[in-house]
Design a protein around this motif. Structure first.
Motif, PDB file in Angstrom:
ATOM      1  N   ASN A 227       0.818  -1.207   0.000  1.00  0.00           N
ATOM      2  CA  ASN A 227       0.000   0.000   0.000  1.00  0.00           C
ATOM      3  C   ASN A 227       0.859   1.267   0.000  1.00  0.00           C
ATOM      4  O   ASN A 227       0.516   2.268  -0.639  1.00  0.00           O
ATOM      5  CB  ASN A 227      -0.925   0.003   1.220  1.00  0.00           C
ATOM      6  N   ARG A 273      -9.011  -1.157   1.706  1.00  0.00           N
ATOM      7  CA  ARG A 273      -9.708  -0.043   1.056  1.00  0.00           C
ATOM      8  C   ARG A 273      -8.902   0.631  -0.044  1.00  0.00           C
ATOM      9  O   ARG A 273      -9.492   1.220  -0.975  1.00  0.00           O
ATOM     10  CB  ARG A 273     -10.113   0.987   2.109  1.00  0.00           C
ATOM     11  N   ASN A 274      -7.578   0.553   0.014  1.00  0.00           N
ATOM     12  CA  ASN A 274      -6.758   1.154  -1.037  1.00  0.00           C
ATOM     13  C   ASN A 274      -6.414   0.180  -2.150  1.00  0.00           C
ATOM     14  O   ASN A 274      -5.714   0.539  -3.107  1.00  0.00           O
ATOM     15  CB  ASN A 274      -5.466   1.723  -0.439  1.00  0.00           C
TER      16      ASN A 274
END
Length: 470
Positions: A227, A273-274
């Motif tokens: 991420n 979520r990313n």
């Protein structure tokens, strides 16, 4: 297939003399020297996939008894699965100062970085209990440490946490461990400071978690590195871990563990979520929180937490008062408290069952801490020690140690009535080690009394002296 050997040559500049190390992959190698000038060494584990032409993430593992090889065995399976290097010092010790332990750790870090292709920005620490507390302090003193796997312990000192020096904290704790509540509260502090963090809960008490939880923590570190751009994005890895986590949520729901399923969904939403659209996770969370099972469990758990905090406060207060006043008359109250905890354990309320076990663990640890405090001064308060050991026979009745200590100390001051009482109580527990009993310190005169040998003969049929005259 035989594992290949990896030959590593340590530099002349570092050691002062040319040396060669032969390290095997897939096994724990112990007693690797830090350098020639200091008698320090560490244990090391390289996964079977280790390739010296690539750089690798590492977890430095801490044990406060310096048991490097033993502690690495707890994480070996997870490191093999997630492809992490492991290292642990054999010289860390809870009897030396924090600054010395940090210096020992720093020297090990430097050696590992010099002999292995390690990604320094993917260096993490881990430990259990006291080792976890030290692991959580490392990012404050060693900036290379980017994350902590803390098993059974909250952050050692929340006061040193700073939003300017964030690290990724992953806690793992049993729901019967008395540190369970403190780790949940610790998570609120980390959330407030915007530290990336997760808390995983397993069924059980104060012990190392199963390998799957440790592997989960390493998996999250890898996803976090992807991420942030430290690691290249691996869509297959992301997809596979996402599916596995969904399966675990489903299993939790099937077994009626609504609160833990909710927690896992929340953690997943933050982690993924990313990487992908997490609207379905958010919707599942909303749906779950509306269910009767979730609401009922949440109310029951909150009520239990409230009760538990009150009881812990009572235990802390009364123990301090009783030790200061040698309040033997209050031993009956403590016995009643243990009986109440037994009722919780045998009851039908799951959260109260867990609370009962946590509180038993808490009070025994509280007694152990007080014993250490009393024994610390050069002039030991033996009366306070005697009280604490007597209390310990109530809170941990199957533990032989406090009985033996009471017998020894009572014999020292020729209080044979007390010694006889606790001798019989000890033998009632099923104790049979006559060699240890007859070698007990301060009991030379006590052991030759007819009363002593009558009790031993009654329970063990093995008294060494005559119990009465011919």
């Amino acid at each position: 297939m035989k594992k290949k050997l990896l030959l590593l040559f340590l530099s002349v500049a570092f050691y002062g003399t040319a040396q060669q190390l032969t390290l095997k992959k897939g096994i724990i190698i112990d007693a690797i020297p830090v350098n020639d000038t200091i008698p320090e060494n560490f244990a090391l584990y390289l996964p079977t996939s280790f390739d010296p032409s690539k750089k690798w993430p590492i977890v430095f593992v801490f044990d406060m008894k310096g048991r490097g090889k033993q502690v690495l065995s707890m994480l070996r399976q997870a490191a093999e699965e997630q492809e992490y290097v492991l290292a642990a010092s054999n010289n860390i010790n809870d009897s030396i100062t924090l600054s010395k332990n940090i210096l020992i750790s720093s020297r090990m870090f430097s050696t590992v970085y010099s002999i292995l292709p390690i990604k320094k920005n993917r260096s993490y620490t881990a430990g259990f209990s006291g080792g976890a507390r030290l692991a959580s302090l490392m990012p404050t003193f060693v900036k290379k440490i980017k994350g902590v796997i803390s098993c059974g312990s909250a952050v050692a000192n929340e006061a040193v946490l700073s939003s300017k020096n964030k690290f990724h904290f992953i806690g793992i704790v049993g729901n019967e461990d008395y540190n369970f509540l403190s780790m949940k509260n610790n998570q609120k502090v980390l959330d407030k400071l915007k530290f990336p963090n997760q808390l995983f809960v397993f069924d059980g008490g104060k012990k190392w978690p199963e390998s799957s939880y440790l592997a989960k923590a390493m998996e999250i570190f890898t996803l976090s590195a992807m991420n942030s751009g430290i690691e290249p994005r691996n869509d297959a890895f992301i997809s596979n871990t996402y599916k596995t986590n969904l399966g675990e949520v489903s299993a939790l729901l099937t077994s009626g563990k609504a609160l833990r399923a909710d927690k896992r969904l929340t953690e997943m939403t933050g982690i993924y979520r990313n990487f992908k659209n997490v609207d379905s996770l958010k919707e599942s969370t909303k749906t779950l929180r509306k269910t009767k099972l979730f609401r009922s469990n949440k109310r029951s758990q909150n009520a239990t937490f409230f009760k538990e905090n009150l009881i812990k406060d009572d235990y802390s207060y009364y123990l301090e008062e009783d030790v200061l006043s040698y309040n033997y008359n209050n031993l009956g109250w403590w016995k009643y408290q243990m009986e109440e905890l037994d009722k919780y354990e045998k009851g039908s309320n799951l959260y109260e069952k867990q609370m009962g076990r946590r509180l038993k663990s808490f009070v025994n640890d509280l007694i152990a801490d007080n014993i250490d405090i009393v024994k610390a001064p050069s002039a030991v308060d033996e009366e306070a020690l005697l009280f604490l050991w007597m209390l310990n026979t109530i809170t941990d009745a199957k533990n032989k140690s406090p009985y033996l200590k009471i017998i020894s100390l009572s014999s020292k001051v020729e209080d044979y009535g007390t010694a006889l009482f606790y001798l019989e109580e000890l033998l009632k527990t099923g104790y049979t080690n006559t060699d240890e009993l007859y070698a007990l310190e301060n009991t030379a005169l006590f052991r030759i009394t007819p009363e002593f040998n009558e009790i031993v003969a009654k329970y063990l049929k093995d008294a060494r002296y005559e119990t009465k005259d011919e």
